[in-house]
Write a protein that holds these residues in place. Structure first.
Motif, PDB file in Angstrom:
ATOM      1  N   ASP A  25       0.842  -1.182   0.000  1.00 31.96           N
ATOM      2  CA  ASP A  25       0.000   0.000   0.000  1.00 31.96           C
ATOM      3  C   ASP A  25       0.883   1.240   0.000  1.00 31.96           C
ATOM      4  OD1 ASP A  25      -2.152  -1.674   0.140  1.00 31.96           O
ATOM      5  OD2 ASP A  25      -2.430  -1.455   2.287  1.00 31.96           O
ATOM      6  N   THR A  26       0.430   2.263  -0.693  1.00 30.46           N
ATOM      7  CA  THR A  26       1.145   3.525  -0.751  1.00 30.46           C
ATOM      8  C   THR A  26       0.368   4.557   0.046  1.00 30.46           C
ATOM      9  OG1 THR A  26       1.897   2.956  -2.970  1.00 30.46           O
ATOM     10  CG2 THR A  26       2.119   5.245  -2.303  1.00 30.46           C
ATOM     11  N   THR A  27       1.077   5.328   0.842  1.00 32.75           N
ATOM     12  CA  THR A  27       0.440   6.362   1.650  1.00 32.75           C
ATOM     13  C   THR A  27       0.862   7.739   1.135  1.00 32.75           C
ATOM     14  OG1 THR A  27       0.455   4.912   3.571  1.00 32.75           O
ATOM     15  CG2 THR A  27       0.158   7.245   3.989  1.00 32.75           C
ATOM     16  N   VAL A  28      -0.138   8.587   0.901  1.00 33.99           N
ATOM     17  CA  VAL A  28       0.081   9.956   0.438  1.00 33.99           C
ATOM     18  C   VAL A  28      -0.706  10.878   1.369  1.00 33.99           C
ATOM     19  CG1 VAL A  28      -0.195  11.537  -1.499  1.00 33.99           C
ATOM     20  CG2 VAL A  28       0.279   9.134  -1.946  1.00 33.99           C
ATOM     21  N   SER A  29      -0.085  11.974   1.784  1.00 32.08           N
ATOM     22  CA  SER A  29      -0.746  12.886   2.721  1.00 32.08           C
ATOM     23  C   SER A  29      -0.837  14.293   2.159  1.00 32.08           C
ATOM     24  CB  SER A  29       0.010  12.934   4.042  1.00 32.08           C
ATOM     25  OG  SER A  29      -0.023  11.687   4.666  1.00 32.08           O
ATOM     26  N   LEU A  30      -1.886  14.976   2.577  1.00 26.72           N
ATOM     27  CA  LEU A  30      -2.056  16.399   2.321  1.00 26.72           C
ATOM     28  C   LEU A  30      -2.641  17.001   3.591  1.00 26.72           C
ATOM     29  CD1 LEU A  30      -1.956  18.790   0.303  1.00 26.72           C
ATOM     30  CD2 LEU A  30      -4.328  18.271  -0.239  1.00 26.72           C
ATOM     31  N   ASN A  32      -3.847  17.270   7.037  1.00 27.45           N
ATOM     32  CA  ASN A  32      -4.268  16.229   7.980  1.00 27.45           C
ATOM     33  C   ASN A  32      -5.036  15.092   7.307  1.00 27.45           C
ATOM     34  OD1 ASN A  32      -6.537  17.744   7.464  1.00 27.45           O
ATOM     35  ND2 ASN A  32      -7.352  17.580   9.539  1.00 27.45           N
ATOM     36  N   TRP A  33      -5.006  15.024   5.984  1.00 25.65           N
ATOM     37  CA  TRP A  33      -5.631  13.922   5.259  1.00 25.65           C
ATOM     38  C   TRP A  33      -4.548  12.918   4.879  1.00 25.65           C
ATOM     39  CZ3 TRP A  33      -8.099  17.575   1.141  1.00 25.65           C
ATOM     40  CH2 TRP A  33      -9.120  18.317   1.726  1.00 25.65           C
ATOM     41  N   THR A  34      -4.774  11.672   5.194  1.00 23.95           N
ATOM     42  CA  THR A  34      -3.840  10.620   4.819  1.00 23.95           C
ATOM     43  C   THR A  34      -4.591   9.606   3.966  1.00 23.95           C
ATOM     44  OG1 THR A  34      -2.623  10.919   6.872  1.00 23.95           O
ATOM     45  CG2 THR A  34      -2.230   8.872   5.670  1.00 23.95           C
ATOM     46  N   PHE A  35      -4.089   9.380   2.758  1.00 25.11           N
ATOM     47  CA  PHE A  35      -4.706   8.459   1.812  1.00 25.11           C
ATOM     48  C   PHE A  35      -3.812   7.233   1.679  1.00 25.11           C
ATOM     49  CE2 PHE A  35      -5.691  12.789   0.636  1.00 25.11           C
ATOM     50  CZ  PHE A  35      -7.059  12.767   0.485  1.00 25.11           C
ATOM     51  N   THR A  36      -4.366   6.072   1.940  1.00 27.55           N
ATOM     52  CA  THR A  36      -3.663   4.827   1.702  1.00 27.55           C
ATOM     53  C   THR A  36      -4.278   4.224   0.454  1.00 27.55           C
ATOM     54  OG1 THR A  36      -3.306   4.550   4.071  1.00 27.55           O
ATOM     55  CG2 THR A  36      -2.986   2.605   2.679  1.00 27.55           C
ATOM     56  N   ILE A  37      -3.447   4.000  -0.550  1.00 25.70           N
ATOM     57  CA  ILE A  37      -3.946   3.566  -1.856  1.00 25.70           C
ATOM     58  C   ILE A  37      -3.328   2.220  -2.214  1.00 25.70           C
ATOM     59  CG2 ILE A  37      -4.133   4.159  -4.295  1.00 25.70           C
ATOM     60  CD1 ILE A  37      -3.668   7.117  -3.382  1.00 25.70           C
ATOM     61  N   HIS A  38      -4.169   1.308  -2.655  1.00 26.78           N
ATOM     62  CA  HIS A  38      -3.741  -0.015  -3.088  1.00 26.78           C
ATOM     63  C   HIS A  38      -4.318  -0.267  -4.475  1.00 26.78           C
ATOM     64  CE1 HIS A  38      -2.744  -4.270  -2.872  1.00 26.78           C
ATOM     65  NE2 HIS A  38      -3.951  -4.503  -3.334  1.00 26.78           N
ATOM     66  N   HIS A  39      -3.516  -0.854  -5.332  1.00 26.44           N
ATOM     67  CA  HIS A  39      -3.992  -1.175  -6.680  1.00 26.44           C
ATOM     68  C   HIS A  39      -3.701  -2.631  -6.989  1.00 26.44           C
ATOM     69  CE1 HIS A  39      -5.135  -0.620 -10.824  1.00 26.44           C
ATOM     70  NE2 HIS A  39      -3.984  -1.139 -11.215  1.00 26.44           N
ATOM     71  N   ASP A  40      -4.761  -3.354  -7.297  1.00 28.40           N
ATOM     72  CA  ASP A  40      -4.627  -4.723  -7.755  1.00 28.40           C
ATOM     73  C   ASP A  40      -5.192  -4.721  -9.162  1.00 28.40           C
ATOM     74  OD1 ASP A  40      -4.271  -7.405  -7.970  1.00 28.40           O
ATOM     75  OD2 ASP A  40      -5.441  -7.949  -6.210  1.00 28.40           O
ATOM     76  N   THR A 108       3.202  18.831  -4.869  1.00 27.89           N
ATOM     77  CA  THR A 108       3.838  17.649  -4.284  1.00 27.89           C
ATOM     78  C   THR A 108       2.828  16.523  -4.125  1.00 27.89           C
ATOM     79  OG1 THR A 108       5.395  19.070  -3.110  1.00 27.89           O
ATOM     80  CG2 THR A 108       5.171  16.812  -2.311  1.00 27.89           C
ATOM     81  N   PHE A 109       1.629  16.856  -3.663  1.00 27.03           N
ATOM     82  CA  PHE A 109       0.554  15.889  -3.485  1.00 27.03           C
ATOM     83  C   PHE A 109       0.146  15.280  -4.831  1.00 27.03           C
ATOM     84  CE2 PHE A 109      -4.144  15.222  -3.188  1.00 27.03           C
ATOM     85  CZ  PHE A 109      -4.124  14.140  -2.328  1.00 27.03           C
ATOM     86  N   VAL A 110      -0.054  16.116  -5.839  1.00 29.40           N
ATOM     87  CA  VAL A 110      -0.456  15.642  -7.166  1.00 29.40           C
ATOM     88  C   VAL A 110       0.639  14.761  -7.777  1.00 29.40           C
ATOM     89  CG1 VAL A 110      -1.011  16.369  -9.528  1.00 29.40           C
ATOM     90  CG2 VAL A 110      -2.077  17.520  -7.591  1.00 29.40           C
ATOM     91  N   ASP A 111       1.904  15.176  -7.630  1.00 35.00           N
ATOM     92  CA  ASP A 111       3.017  14.372  -8.146  1.00 35.00           C
ATOM     93  C   ASP A 111       3.088  13.007  -7.478  1.00 35.00           C
ATOM     94  OD1 ASP A 111       3.730  16.367  -9.913  1.00 35.00           O
ATOM     95  OD2 ASP A 111       5.356  17.151  -8.648  1.00 35.00           O
ATOM     96  N   ALA A 112       2.846  12.955  -6.170  1.00 38.40           N
ATOM     97  CA  ALA A 112       2.849  11.678  -5.461  1.00 38.40           C
ATOM     98  C   ALA A 112       1.733  10.773  -5.976  1.00 38.40           C
ATOM     99  CB  ALA A 112       2.699  11.912  -3.957  1.00 38.40           C
ATOM    100  N   LEU A 113       0.551  11.345  -6.230  1.00 39.80           N
ATOM    101  CA  LEU A 113      -0.559  10.544  -6.762  1.00 39.80           C
ATOM    102  C   LEU A 113      -0.253  10.054  -8.176  1.00 39.80           C
ATOM    103  CD1 LEU A 113      -3.716  12.438  -5.502  1.00 39.80           C
ATOM    104  CD2 LEU A 113      -2.799  10.270  -4.674  1.00 39.80           C
ATOM    105  N   LYS A 114       0.417  10.882  -8.961  1.00 50.10           N
ATOM    106  CA  LYS A 114       0.797  10.457 -10.321  1.00 50.10           C
ATOM    107  C   LYS A 114       1.778   9.280 -10.268  1.00 50.10           C
ATOM    108  CE  LYS A 114       0.033  14.756 -12.844  1.00 50.10           C
ATOM    109  NZ  LYS A 114       0.667  15.850 -13.591  1.00 50.10           N
ATOM    110  N   VAL A 116       1.909   7.046  -7.866  1.00 47.93           N
ATOM    111  CA  VAL A 116       1.111   5.892  -7.457  1.00 47.93           C
ATOM    112  C   VAL A 116       0.353   5.318  -8.655  1.00 47.93           C
ATOM    113  CG1 VAL A 116      -0.891   5.176  -6.095  1.00 47.93           C
ATOM    114  CG2 VAL A 116       0.845   6.628  -5.066  1.00 47.93           C
ATOM    115  N   LYS A 117      -0.207   6.203  -9.448  1.00 45.36           N
ATOM    116  CA  LYS A 117      -0.991   5.775 -10.618  1.00 45.36           C
ATOM    117  C   LYS A 117      -0.094   5.237 -11.730  1.00 45.36           C
ATOM    118  CE  LYS A 117      -4.585   7.242 -13.790  1.00 45.36           C
ATOM    119  NZ  LYS A 117      -5.329   8.349 -14.348  1.00 45.36           N
ATOM    120  N   GLY A 118       1.143   5.675 -11.750  1.00 44.37           N
ATOM    121  CA  GLY A 118       2.061   5.225 -12.785  1.00 44.37           C
ATOM    122  C   GLY A 118       2.139   6.146 -13.976  1.00 44.37           C
ATOM    123  N   GLU A 119       1.791   7.399 -13.784  1.00 43.24           N
ATOM    124  CA  GLU A 119       1.862   8.393 -14.881  1.00 43.24           C
ATOM    125  C   GLU A 119       3.236   9.011 -14.952  1.00 43.24           C
ATOM    126  OE1 GLU A 119      -1.173  11.375 -14.723  1.00 43.24           O
ATOM    127  OE2 GLU A 119      -2.764   9.916 -14.969  1.00 43.24           O
TER     128      GLU A 119
END
Length: 119
Positions: A25-30, A32-40, A108-114, A116-119
């Protein structure tokens, strides 16, 4: 002895395959929001804040635009003039929260999500 060796080899191969297929799982924060993202095969997201923990349904939707991010029912929108970032979850009751962040935090948040997504 050869049967035992082949059994041990099979077990070793099985464990090796499990280790390779295991996703982390990958964790990305902005703020006080913490997003844990998993991709199968689909995207799974868990949102944690100081008050709530929300677990999203599996989804194939993961959109990243300069001012909007959408992962299933979760939508994050940034208003550039006010630096306000609004988090909205469209479900039965709905959830809305907002924070203020500067351009660097947002990028920084958007780059981290990219990543995670593989962009």
């Amino acid at each position: 002895m050869s049967e035992r060796k082949s059994y041990l080899q099979l077990m070793g191969e099985g464990f090796r395959m499990l280790k390779q297929s295991k996703q982390t799982d990958t964790t990305v924060s902005l703020r006080n929001w913490t997003f844990t993202i998993h991709h199968d095969h689909e995207w799974y997201i868990v949102l944690r804040t100081s008050r709530i923990k929300w677990i999203g349904l599996p989804t194939t939707t993961f959109l990243i635009r300069p001012d909007t991010i959408q992962i299933g029912d979760l939508k994050i929108t940034r208003h550039e003039e006010s630096n306000e970032v609004r988090l909205t979850i469209d479900e039965e009751w709905g959830l809305e929260n907002k924070v203020v962040c500067d351009n660097l935090e947002w990028e920084t948040f958007v780059d981290a999500l990219k990543r995670v997504k593989g962009e």
